[in-house]
Design a protein around this motif. Structure first.
Motif, PDB file in Angstrom:
ATOM      1  N   ILE A 166      37.126  61.610 -72.685  1.00  0.00           N
ATOM      2  CA  ILE A 166      36.969  60.260 -72.138  1.00  0.00           C
ATOM      3  C   ILE A 166      36.685  60.328 -70.637  1.00  0.00           C
ATOM      4  CG2 ILE A 166      38.195  58.106 -71.623  1.00  0.00           C
ATOM      5  CD1 ILE A 166      39.715  58.568 -74.314  1.00  0.00           C
ATOM      6  N   MET A 167      37.446  61.156 -69.927  1.00  0.00           N
ATOM      7  CA  MET A 167      37.250  61.284 -68.488  1.00  0.00           C
ATOM      8  C   MET A 167      35.910  61.940 -68.167  1.00  0.00           C
ATOM      9  SD  MET A 167      39.682  59.714 -67.232  1.00  0.00           S
ATOM     10  CE  MET A 167      39.181  60.064 -65.565  1.00  0.00           C
ATOM     11  N   PHE A 168      35.511  62.872 -69.026  1.00  0.00           N
ATOM     12  CA  PHE A 168      34.202  63.501 -68.844  1.00  0.00           C
ATOM     13  C   PHE A 168      33.090  62.441 -68.981  1.00  0.00           C
ATOM     14  CE2 PHE A 168      30.496  65.694 -70.775  1.00  0.00           C
ATOM     15  CZ  PHE A 168      30.153  66.499 -69.687  1.00  0.00           C
ATOM     16  N   SER A 169      33.275  61.527 -69.928  1.00  0.00           N
ATOM     17  CA  SER A 169      32.303  60.445 -70.107  1.00  0.00           C
ATOM     18  C   SER A 169      32.264  59.553 -68.874  1.00  0.00           C
ATOM     19  CB  SER A 169      32.665  59.614 -71.336  1.00  0.00           C
ATOM     20  OG  SER A 169      32.683  60.414 -72.498  1.00  0.00           O
ATOM     21  N   VAL A 170      33.440  59.239 -68.354  1.00  0.00           N
ATOM     22  CA  VAL A 170      33.507  58.416 -67.141  1.00  0.00           C
ATOM     23  C   VAL A 170      32.841  59.136 -65.974  1.00  0.00           C
ATOM     24  CG1 VAL A 170      35.061  57.357 -65.453  1.00  0.00           C
ATOM     25  CG2 VAL A 170      35.561  57.187 -67.899  1.00  0.00           C
ATOM     26  N   MET A 171      33.053  60.466 -65.883  1.00  0.00           N
ATOM     27  CA  MET A 171      32.420  61.253 -64.829  1.00  0.00           C
ATOM     28  C   MET A 171      30.902  61.239 -64.968  1.00  0.00           C
ATOM     29  SD  MET A 171      34.635  62.495 -62.715  1.00  0.00           S
ATOM     30  CE  MET A 171      33.811  63.891 -61.979  1.00  0.00           C
ATOM     31  N   MET A 172      30.409  61.300 -66.215  1.00  0.00           N
ATOM     32  CA  MET A 172      28.966  61.224 -66.430  1.00  0.00           C
ATOM     33  C   MET A 172      28.426  59.891 -65.956  1.00  0.00           C
ATOM     34  SD  MET A 172      27.990  63.185 -69.968  1.00  0.00           S
ATOM     35  CE  MET A 172      29.125  62.352 -71.061  1.00  0.00           C
TER      36      MET A 172
END
Length: 575
Positions: free
Chosen positions: A283-289
């Motif tokens: 989820i955080m990786f998606s937000v970072m993207m």
């Protein structure tokens, strides 16, 4: 931005659909992995079931392999589409700019058109690739991660619900702050390119006047201005990324803390916590993207606005709906023509009227800034007249297709311009299918054959960029040869004899008489010796006709012409 992406060619649709499916497959594979990992811990390691560990581990390898294949193919197609779109944009900008009249070029400028076709398109390419890879994957990973995290432990998922609005606010604030700065950066890149281009093109003048230090200061000033803006942008981004990472690490700490409490209370298993942590990371990786997209988006948006401005700027010199193509004779008529440049306080030409018949040589003379070159530029319709009309073969030039009109004209510009290639290639620029004999004949009449024959490779000798390996007179003679090989009905020589010595000038004009017999010739010149044999001489003064007639007639009737003649010829020559 959306307006620009609407220009994507339909042939990319199959690739876009394939990218969507591959991205979905990659996302499913990544979302499935934490669940398998959690099952290995809870059902394999905790239960001591080695067979289950091996079976599930093999399934994880297969899922990983499938995700890898989807990622590779998706990246390949995304790169192909984004690079293809960039190529199409460059072609579109080049084609659009090629349709511009000189008025539109004057409005935009060469430096900014170069930047928009290179740097700005690169920004759109990079954003396009990121959109196809990250922006498609991020929503899938974000939604899928939240759903699966909630399925593992709904109470622990409240941490995500609390933090995502905070991250969204930070991203919005960063985008709001950087968009104006990125727009300013693109304008300052334009300025830097302009200074650099002037420096490189004017290197001879700069060195002749010892202005190297001044030009370095100009470049340093433009470069420093761009640097300051870039540093300001990167300071914002430098704060943004650590702030997001801090929030990310606090979330992980909170999940581990409260997860341990729930495991201790028997509400959660160790494998479930492990899977939950991985979903949180996804989820955080998606937000970072998404955050990375918002970092790129402001600059790409600024570039998109500048590219759209090029496409939106339509030339005023449009071809008529029903173009005319009368018989080619070469007759030119100026009927009360006036012309003014955009935003100019005064007209460059006022109420110009005259006729030029086939077989006639019309010379245009006057002081610097009197409008000689402006008048010459109106015949091939580089600009449209402000008032009045120009007739070629009895038809208003605005009723021709531009291509048809210019087929009737050979234009030799004031500044001798040559292209990289051989001498023969440059002469054939006037007539692509010209034979070797036609090329050589044009060079002979233009008094260029002597220096060409002395070169090692003759007509196959290479010309460097801008003709920098030739003298000014050699370049002018080659541009004249380029016009002669075309053999049109109308010739326009815009002060092309200025770099020639008097002997070469006289020989060239004598050779021209037989070559252009039957054609209409316009000769813009500063020298009286160049124009005195013309059938008609038009004397311009501040954009108006001060006199018109032959050399002898003007000596009697035009004071301005007498002044010009007296300043160039001796009393014996004048007599």
């Amino acid at each position: 931005m959306i307006k620009l992406f609407k220009r994507i060619d339909k042939r990319y649709i199959p690739s876009l659909l394939a990218i969507l499916l591959l991205t979905f497959g990659q996302s499913v594979a990544q979302l499935y992995m934490p669940n398998l990992n959690g099952d290995i811990i809870d059902k394999g390691v905790m239960a001591g079931d080695t067979d289950y560990i091996l079976r599930t581990g093999g399934l994880m390898l297969l899922v990983s392999l499938g995700g890898m294949v989807c990622a590779i193919l998706g990246s390949f197609l995304a790169a192909k589409v984004s690079m293809g779109f960039g190529r199409d944009l460059r072609r579109g900008i080049f084609t659009q700019a090629s349709s511009y009249s000189l008025k539109e070029f004057d409005k935009l400028g060469t430096a900014t058109l170069i930047t928009r076709n290179t740097n700005d398109v690169t920004q759109i390419q990079n954003l396009g690739f990121m959109l196809l890879r990250m922006m498609l994957m991020a929503p899938m990973m974000l939604i899928g991660g939240i759903v699966l995290a909630v399925s593992k432990d709904a109470v622990l998922s409240l941490i995500i619900v609390a933090v995502i609005p905070v991250l969204a606010l930070i991203i919005w604030l960063v985008g709001r702050s950087t968009i104006p700065l990125f727009q300013a950066m693109q304008r300052k890149i334009d300025k830097l390119n302009q200074v650099l281009r002037e420096k490189l093109m004017g290197i001879r003048v700069i060195r002749a006047f010892n202005r190297d230090d001044a030009e370095k200061e100009r470049f340093d000033s433009a470069n420093t201005d761009l640097t300051k803006t870039a540093i300001k942008v990167n300071r914002i981004l430098a704060i943004f990324m650590p702030l997001v990472m801090l929030i990310f690490n606090l979330i992980m700490l909170g999940v581990v803390w409260f997860g341990a409490v729930r495991i201790d209370a028997g509400a959660m298993e160790v494998g479930q916590l492990q899977a939950f942590l991985q979903y949180i990371m996804q989820i955080m990786f998606s937000v970072m993207m998404v955050a990375m997209m918002f970092i790129m988006l402001p600059r790409a948006q600024a570039s998109a606005d500048r590219i759209n401005e090029v496409f939106a700027l339509e030339t005023e010199l449009l071809d008529p709906d029903a173009p005319k193509a009368p018989e080619k004779t070469g007759k030119v008529v100026f009927d009360h023509v006036s012309f003014g440049y955009t935003n100019a306080e005064e007209l460059a030409l006022t109420d110009i009227s005259f006729e030029a018949a086939p077989g006639e040589t019309v010379a245009i003379i006057g002081s610097t800034g009197s409008g000689k070159s402006t008048l010459a530029n109106l015949i091939p319709r580089f600009y449209d007249v402000t008032d009045g009309r120009i007739l070629v073969d009895g038809v208003d030039v605005r009723e021709f297709k531009k291509e048809e009109l210019r087929k009737r004209i050979s234009f030799v510009p004031q500044k001798a311009l040559l292209f990289t290639g051989t001498i023969a290639d440059n002469i054939r620029y006037g007539k692509e299918d010209a034979t070797d004999e036609e090329v050589q004949n044009a060079a002979r009449i233009a008094q260029a054959s002597d220096f060409i024959d002395e070169m090692t490779d003759g007509y196959n000798s290479m010309i460097s960029q801008g003709g920098s390996n030739l003298s000014g007179g050699q370049k002018q003679r080659l541009t004249i040869a380029r016009a002669l090989v075309r053999r049109p009905e109308i010739y326009i020589f815009d002060d092309n004899f200025s770099a020639l010595d008097f002997k070469t000038d006289a020989k060239l004009r004598a050779a021209l008489k037989d070559e252009v017999k039957g054609a209409t010739v316009f000769m813009v010149a500063q020298r009286v010796s160049t124009v005195m044999d013309a059938d008609k001489i038009i004397v311009l003064d501040e954009g108006r006709v001060a006199g018109m007639g032959t050399h002898r007639e003007l000596l009697k009737s035009c004071d301005i012409y007498r002044e010009i003649v007296a300043s160039q010829l001796s009393e014996e020559e004048l007599a």
